[in-house]
Scaffold this motif. Structure first.
Motif, PDB file in Angstrom:
ATOM      1  N   LEU A 115       0.904  -1.406  -0.086  1.00  0.00           N
ATOM      2  CA  LEU A 115      -0.116   0.105   0.088  1.00  0.00           C
ATOM      3  C   LEU A 115       0.863   1.257   0.043  1.00  0.00           C
ATOM      4  N   GLY A 116       1.887   1.250   0.889  1.00  0.00           N
ATOM      5  CA  GLY A 116       2.825   2.203   0.881  1.00  0.00           C
ATOM      6  C   GLY A 116       3.396   2.670  -0.556  1.00  0.00           C
ATOM      7  N   LEU A 117       3.803   1.539  -1.187  1.00  0.00           N
ATOM      8  CA  LEU A 117       4.554   1.721  -2.739  1.00  0.00           C
ATOM      9  C   LEU A 117       3.478   2.152  -3.509  1.00  0.00           C
ATOM     10  N   ALA A 118       2.226   1.566  -3.426  1.00  0.00           N
ATOM     11  CA  ALA A 118       1.154   2.220  -4.461  1.00  0.00           C
ATOM     12  C   ALA A 118       0.870   3.941  -4.014  1.00  0.00           C
ATOM     13  N   LEU A 119       0.952   4.316  -2.769  1.00  0.00           N
ATOM     14  CA  LEU A 119       0.538   5.354  -2.613  1.00  0.00           C
ATOM     15  C   LEU A 119       1.810   6.495  -2.941  1.00  0.00           C
ATOM     16  N   ALA A 121       3.532   6.516  -5.413  1.00  0.00           N
ATOM     17  CA  ALA A 121       3.534   6.822  -6.924  1.00  0.00           C
ATOM     18  C   ALA A 121       2.968   8.289  -7.095  1.00  0.00           C
ATOM     19  N   ASP A 122       3.519   8.788  -8.153  1.00  0.00           N
ATOM     20  CA  ASP A 122       2.978  10.066  -8.661  1.00  0.00           C
ATOM     21  C   ASP A 122       1.657   9.905  -9.388  1.00  0.00           C
ATOM     22  N   TYR A 123       0.932   8.772  -9.814  1.00  0.00           N
ATOM     23  CA  TYR A 123      -0.098   8.707 -10.615  1.00  0.00           C
ATOM     24  C   TYR A 123      -0.551   7.061 -10.327  1.00  0.00           C
ATOM     25  N   ARG A 124      -1.730   6.819  -9.883  1.00  0.00           N
ATOM     26  CA  ARG A 124      -2.055   5.350  -9.813  1.00  0.00           C
ATOM     27  C   ARG A 124      -3.382   5.064 -10.604  1.00  0.00           C
ATOM     28  N   ILE A 125      -2.927   3.948 -11.526  1.00  0.00           N
ATOM     29  CA  ILE A 125      -4.134   3.546 -12.449  1.00  0.00           C
ATOM     30  C   ILE A 125      -4.654   2.260 -11.801  1.00  0.00           C
ATOM     31  N   ALA A 126      -5.818   1.796 -11.609  1.00  0.00           N
ATOM     32  CA  ALA A 126      -6.154   0.620 -11.215  1.00  0.00           C
ATOM     33  C   ALA A 126      -7.227  -0.206 -12.377  1.00  0.00           C
ATOM     34  N   SER A 127      -7.028  -1.457 -12.106  1.00  0.00           N
ATOM     35  CA  SER A 127      -8.280  -2.471 -12.586  1.00  0.00           C
ATOM     36  C   SER A 127      -9.296  -2.782 -11.803  1.00  0.00           C
ATOM     37  N   PRO A 128     -10.245  -3.216 -12.165  1.00  0.00           N
ATOM     38  CA  PRO A 128     -11.395  -3.432 -11.070  1.00  0.00           C
ATOM     39  C   PRO A 128     -10.962  -4.452 -10.024  1.00  0.00           C
ATOM     40  N   GLY A 145       5.394   2.523   6.126  1.00  0.00           N
ATOM     41  CA  GLY A 145       5.411   2.607   4.541  1.00  0.00           C
ATOM     42  C   GLY A 145       4.832   3.722   4.115  1.00  0.00           C
ATOM     43  N   GLY A 146       4.767   4.737   4.755  1.00  0.00           N
ATOM     44  CA  GLY A 146       4.379   6.279   4.337  1.00  0.00           C
ATOM     45  C   GLY A 146       2.946   6.272   4.535  1.00  0.00           C
ATOM     46  N   THR A 147       2.245   5.082   4.835  1.00  0.00           N
ATOM     47  CA  THR A 147       0.948   5.235   4.508  1.00  0.00           C
ATOM     48  C   THR A 147       0.002   6.202   5.217  1.00  0.00           C
ATOM     49  N   SER A 148       0.338   6.383   6.626  1.00  0.00           N
ATOM     50  CA  SER A 148      -0.385   7.673   7.220  1.00  0.00           C
ATOM     51  C   SER A 148       0.020   9.076   6.859  1.00  0.00           C
ATOM     52  N   TRP A 149       0.789   9.071   6.057  1.00  0.00           N
ATOM     53  CA  TRP A 149       1.533  10.282   5.610  1.00  0.00           C
ATOM     54  C   TRP A 149       0.763  10.661   4.057  1.00  0.00           C
ATOM     55  N   LEU A 150       0.941   9.762   3.510  1.00  0.00           N
ATOM     56  CA  LEU A 150       0.521   9.800   2.055  1.00  0.00           C
ATOM     57  C   LEU A 150      -0.885   9.722   1.840  1.00  0.00           C
ATOM     58  N   LEU A 151      -1.550   8.742   2.486  1.00  0.00           N
ATOM     59  CA  LEU A 151      -3.098   8.686   2.207  1.00  0.00           C
ATOM     60  C   LEU A 151      -3.806   9.741   2.505  1.00  0.00           C
ATOM     61  N   PRO A 152      -3.612  10.570   3.630  1.00  0.00           N
ATOM     62  CA  PRO A 152      -4.346  11.672   4.058  1.00  0.00           C
ATOM     63  C   PRO A 152      -4.280  13.008   3.013  1.00  0.00           C
ATOM     64  N   CYS A 175     -11.862   3.495  -4.222  1.00  0.00           N
ATOM     65  CA  CYS A 175     -10.738   4.442  -4.318  1.00  0.00           C
ATOM     66  C   CYS A 175     -10.771   5.433  -5.269  1.00  0.00           C
ATOM     67  N   LEU A 176     -11.128   5.221  -6.449  1.00  0.00           N
ATOM     68  CA  LEU A 176     -11.417   6.088  -7.332  1.00  0.00           C
ATOM     69  C   LEU A 176     -12.383   7.219  -6.916  1.00  0.00           C
ATOM     70  N   ASP A 177     -13.419   6.774  -6.091  1.00  0.00           N
ATOM     71  CA  ASP A 177     -14.434   7.857  -5.540  1.00  0.00           C
ATOM     72  C   ASP A 177     -13.739   8.771  -4.607  1.00  0.00           C
ATOM     73  N   PHE A 178     -12.788   8.076  -3.635  1.00  0.00           N
ATOM     74  CA  PHE A 178     -12.400   8.958  -2.675  1.00  0.00           C
ATOM     75  C   PHE A 178     -11.083   9.643  -3.186  1.00  0.00           C
ATOM     76  N   GLY A 179     -10.459   9.260  -4.415  1.00  0.00           N
ATOM     77  CA  GLY A 179      -9.286   9.894  -4.681  1.00  0.00           C
ATOM     78  C   GLY A 179      -7.923   9.251  -4.579  1.00  0.00           C
ATOM     79  N   ALA A 180      -8.137   7.996  -4.253  1.00  0.00           N
ATOM     80  CA  ALA A 180      -6.835   7.191  -3.635  1.00  0.00           C
ATOM     81  C   ALA A 180      -6.087   6.656  -5.026  1.00  0.00           C
ATOM     82  N   ILE A 181      -6.969   6.605  -6.105  1.00  0.00           N
ATOM     83  CA  ILE A 181      -6.483   6.352  -7.678  1.00  0.00           C
ATOM     84  C   ILE A 181      -6.876   7.450  -8.373  1.00  0.00           C
TER      85      ILE A 181
END
Length: 259
Positions: A115-119, A121-128, A145-152, A175-181
């Motif tokens: 999750l930290g690695l995904a977050l 990234a500069d841009y996240r593209i996901a499949s279903p 993994g920086g998750t508590s800094w990156l996700l907010p 994730c798309l609706d919230f802006g995580a991807i």
């Protein structure tokens, strides 16, 4: 090999986590190999962007719970976690501070270190089939993994708080609706779309790509400090041959070529 590299062009690399590494990211062999190969990409000025993706149902998961059990029982759990985070955390910092663009092609579950690695990234593209899982609290742990800094910074403080404290799993749609991807595409389009985005973002000048850190620092800097940082960076950029090419392209009414 836990981590496979593929050059999709002279300037774009594809980093694929194989079956074993995608399902067990918090492992010394995997972490060392990922660290070595990603740093090799980031230190290569001829590579402007890279894509990170996983295999089948997993983008990149967290630790092997059996390893947690073993090290806890042996009294080595602190040393083991420190060893892993001493690799993961500097790598995430290097990704964020690098002028190399990172695109996360999230094909499946991302949890823990993944999750930290995904977050990061500069841009996240996901499949279903993509999922973001909190997972830490169910193990009695705090995030890493920086998750508590990156996700907010993507979805806001309260959504992040709920994500962790309710030990949530977010579907690709959520994730798309919230802006995580940033995009949700068909499975068959995930890599091609990621390559296209990596090529687009990687085509900018080095100074432009290095402005990533301006966007990260702006939330922690006051305006005066941030203006000084912008000033220093744009002065440095003004001496580059790419800036000269940009001027020529503008005057000649053509697209700049920042090769």
């Amino acid at each position: 090999m836990p981590v496979e590299l593929e050059a999709v062009s002279k300037k774009v690399m594809l980093v694929r986590l194989t079956d074993e590494s995608a399902t067990n990211a918090f492992d010394p062999e995997f972490m060392n190999e990922l660290d070595e190969k990603v740093r090799e990409i980031l230190d290569n000025d001829s590579i402007h962007s890279f894509i990170l993706t996983g295999t089948e149902k997993f983008f990149c998961a967290g630790a092997n719970i059996n390893e947690f059990r073993k090290h806890y029982d042996q009294g080595t759990i602190g040393k083991w976690i420190k060893k892993m985070t001493d690799i993961l955390h500097p790598l995430i910092l290097k990704i964020r501070n690098s002028d190399t663009i990172m695109i996360a092609a999230v094909n499946g579950a991302a949890a823990g270190a993944g999750l930290g690695l995904a977050l990061s990234a500069d841009y996240r593209i996901a499949s279903p089939g993509a999922k973001f899982a909190a997972s830490y609290f169910s193990l009695g742990l705090s995030p890493d993994g920086g998750t508590s800094w990156l996700l907010p910074r993507l979805v806001g403080s309260q959504k992040s708080r709920i994500f962790f404290f309710e030990n949530q799993v977010w579907s690709a749609e959520k994730c798309l609706d919230f802006g995580a991807i940033d995009e949700l595409v068909k499975n068959s389009e995930l890599i091609s779309r990621s390559i296209k985005k990596a090529t687009e973002w990687g085509s900018w000048a080095k100074a432009s790509r290095s402005s990533k850190d301006l966007l990260d620092h702006q939330e922690n800097n006051n305006l005066e400090t941030h203006l000084k940082l912008e000033q220093r960076k744009i002065i440095d950029a003004g001496f580059s041959s790419e800036f000269s090419e940009g001027i020529d392209a503008f005057l000649e009414k053509r697209k700049a070529n920042f090769d």
